[in-house]
Design a protein around this motif. Structure first.
Motif, short mmCIF file in Angstrom:
data_model
loop_
_atom_site.label_atom_id
_atom_site.label_comp_id
_atom_site.label_asym_id
_atom_site.label_seq_id
_atom_site.Cartn_x
_atom_site.Cartn_y
_atom_site.Cartn_z
N VAL A 65 3.76 2.68 4.50
CA VAL A 65 2.79 1.60 4.38
C VAL A 65 2.09 1.68 3.02
O VAL A 65 1.83 0.66 2.38
N GLY A 66 1.79 2.89 2.57
CA GLY A 66 1.17 3.06 1.26
C GLY A 66 2.06 2.55 0.14
O GLY A 66 1.60 1.85 -0.77
N ARG A 67 3.35 2.88 0.20
CA ARG A 67 4.27 2.43 -0.85
C ARG A 67 4.46 0.92 -0.84
O ARG A 67 4.52 0.27 -1.88
N GLU A 141 -0.01 14.51 -0.33
CA GLU A 141 0.78 13.43 0.26
C GLU A 141 0.61 12.13 -0.51
O GLU A 141 1.57 11.37 -0.69
N ILE A 142 -0.61 11.86 -0.96
CA ILE A 142 -0.84 10.64 -1.74
C ILE A 142 -0.09 10.72 -3.06
O ILE A 142 0.48 9.73 -3.54
N GLY A 143 -0.08 11.91 -3.66
CA GLY A 143 0.64 12.09 -4.91
C GLY A 143 2.12 11.79 -4.77
O GLY A 143 2.75 11.26 -5.69
N GLN A 144 2.69 12.13 -3.61
CA GLN A 144 4.10 11.84 -3.38
C GLN A 144 4.36 10.34 -3.34
O GLN A 144 5.41 9.87 -3.79
N ILE A 145 3.41 9.58 -2.81
CA ILE A 145 3.55 8.13 -2.79
C ILE A 145 3.51 7.56 -4.21
O ILE A 145 4.28 6.67 -4.57
N LEU A 146 2.60 8.10 -5.02
CA LEU A 146 2.38 7.58 -6.37
C LEU A 146 3.31 8.20 -7.41
O LEU A 146 3.38 7.71 -8.54
N GLY A 147 3.99 9.29 -7.04
CA GLY A 147 4.80 9.98 -8.02
C GLY A 147 3.97 10.74 -9.02
O GLY A 147 4.34 10.87 -10.20
N ARG A 148 2.83 11.28 -8.57
CA ARG A 148 1.93 12.03 -9.45
C ARG A 148 1.56 13.34 -8.78
O ARG A 148 1.76 13.53 -7.59
#
Length: 292
Positions: A65-67, A141-148
């Motif tokens: 959902v985040g992506r 986990e948020i970083g994995q969505i953003l690629g950071r």
């Protein structure tokens, strides 16, 4: 959604997460319709996924959902469009002297002022702030969505937090916000054009939905002209909270609902107005203040 065979357990597991996922997507996108679309996309991807490969279903769905949400936000910045969707769901409650716990929680979770401020954030900032500060998703986990990296994501959330800190808190600032809305209504009734301009932000947006669709007015001058015109109708106005923000319900002399209006006040001026005049939607709402 099919519930046949082995898919029934997966569908049940998804349904258990749906409410939270819609809440995440709504705060990301500010549109109920877009939020439902993002969650539906998550279900479609889940239906084609091997459940055995998912260790944490809640985390996997939040990531999807985040992506999807951040793709929508980035697309909006590339191709900005005037909003044409129906107004978001409006929850109307009494505006008493002291806020009830229900109203405070509502204001904190879906307050229109917060959504206005969130719209000023960059997509990555908004994702980091919403997921971490509102839904306690770890930065890793948020970083994995953003690629950071987690540290870079933490900096995004911190920057977003500083921008959001100026958001008025309805429980503390309600009287001030109500005074601005009352001044707006009084100026409209009196035909005081200059008075209207004093309480309207220069870039104010007015979205109004009637039976034919949604109309959008931009800028203090255009909104002030529309407000003067609308105030000519004979109606009884009742102060309410709409999604935790100061607003009114207007009733005809015969006791039929004429409209609901919500105003978002930031720094002493109205930055957004939502007004609902669609008879079908009004008839479905439980509205206070009906004339006896």
């Amino acid at each position: 959604m099919s519930r046949s065979g082995s898919g029934e357990a997966l569908a049940d597991a998804f349904d258990a997460q749906r409410g939270r996922l819609v809440a995440v997507a709504y705060r990301m996108l500010g549109s109920r319709a877009d939020a439902e679309d993002a969650v539906q996309e998550a279900w479609l991807r889940l239906a084609h996924q091997d459940p055995a490969s998912i260790d944490n279903l809640a985390g996997w769905l939040t990531t999807v959902v985040g992506r999807v949400s951040i793709d929508v936000l980035r697309s909006r910045r590339v191709r900005p469009e005037q909003p044409t969707d129906p107004l978001p769901e409006l929850v109307v409650t009494e505006d008493g002297d002291s806020p009830t716990e229900e109203n405070v929680l509502l204001a904190e979770s879906v307050g229109l002022a917060l959504l206005v401020v969130l719209d000023t954030l960059r997509p990555a900032e908004r994702l980091a702030f919403v997921l971490h500060d509102m839904f306690a998703v770890p930065f890793e986990e948020i970083g994995q969505i953003l690629g950071r990296s987690a540290d870079a994501t933490k900096m995004l959330a911190s920057r977003a937090r500083r921008k959001v800190q100026g958001t008025p808190q309805p429980a503390d600032e309600r009287q001030q916000q109500r005074a601005v809305v009352d001044a707006f209504l009084a100026a409209a009734r009196d035909g005081d054009f200059e008075g209207l301009l004093r309480v309207l932000d220069p870039d104010v947006t007015w979205r109004s939905q009637n039976a034919h669709g949604v109309a959008v007015k931009l800028g203090a001058t255009e909104v002030a002209i529309a407000a003067e015109r609308g105030a000519r109708a004979e109606a009884t106005a009742w102060p309410v909270l709409v999604n935790g923000e100061p607003g009114i319900v207007a009733w005809t002399a015969s006791g039929k609902p004429m409209g609901v209006m919500a105003c978002t006040v930031v720094d002493g001026r109205i930055v957004e107005i939502l007004s609902l005049r669609d008879p079908k939607r009004l008839a479905e709402m439980d509205l206070p203040g009906r004339p006896q």
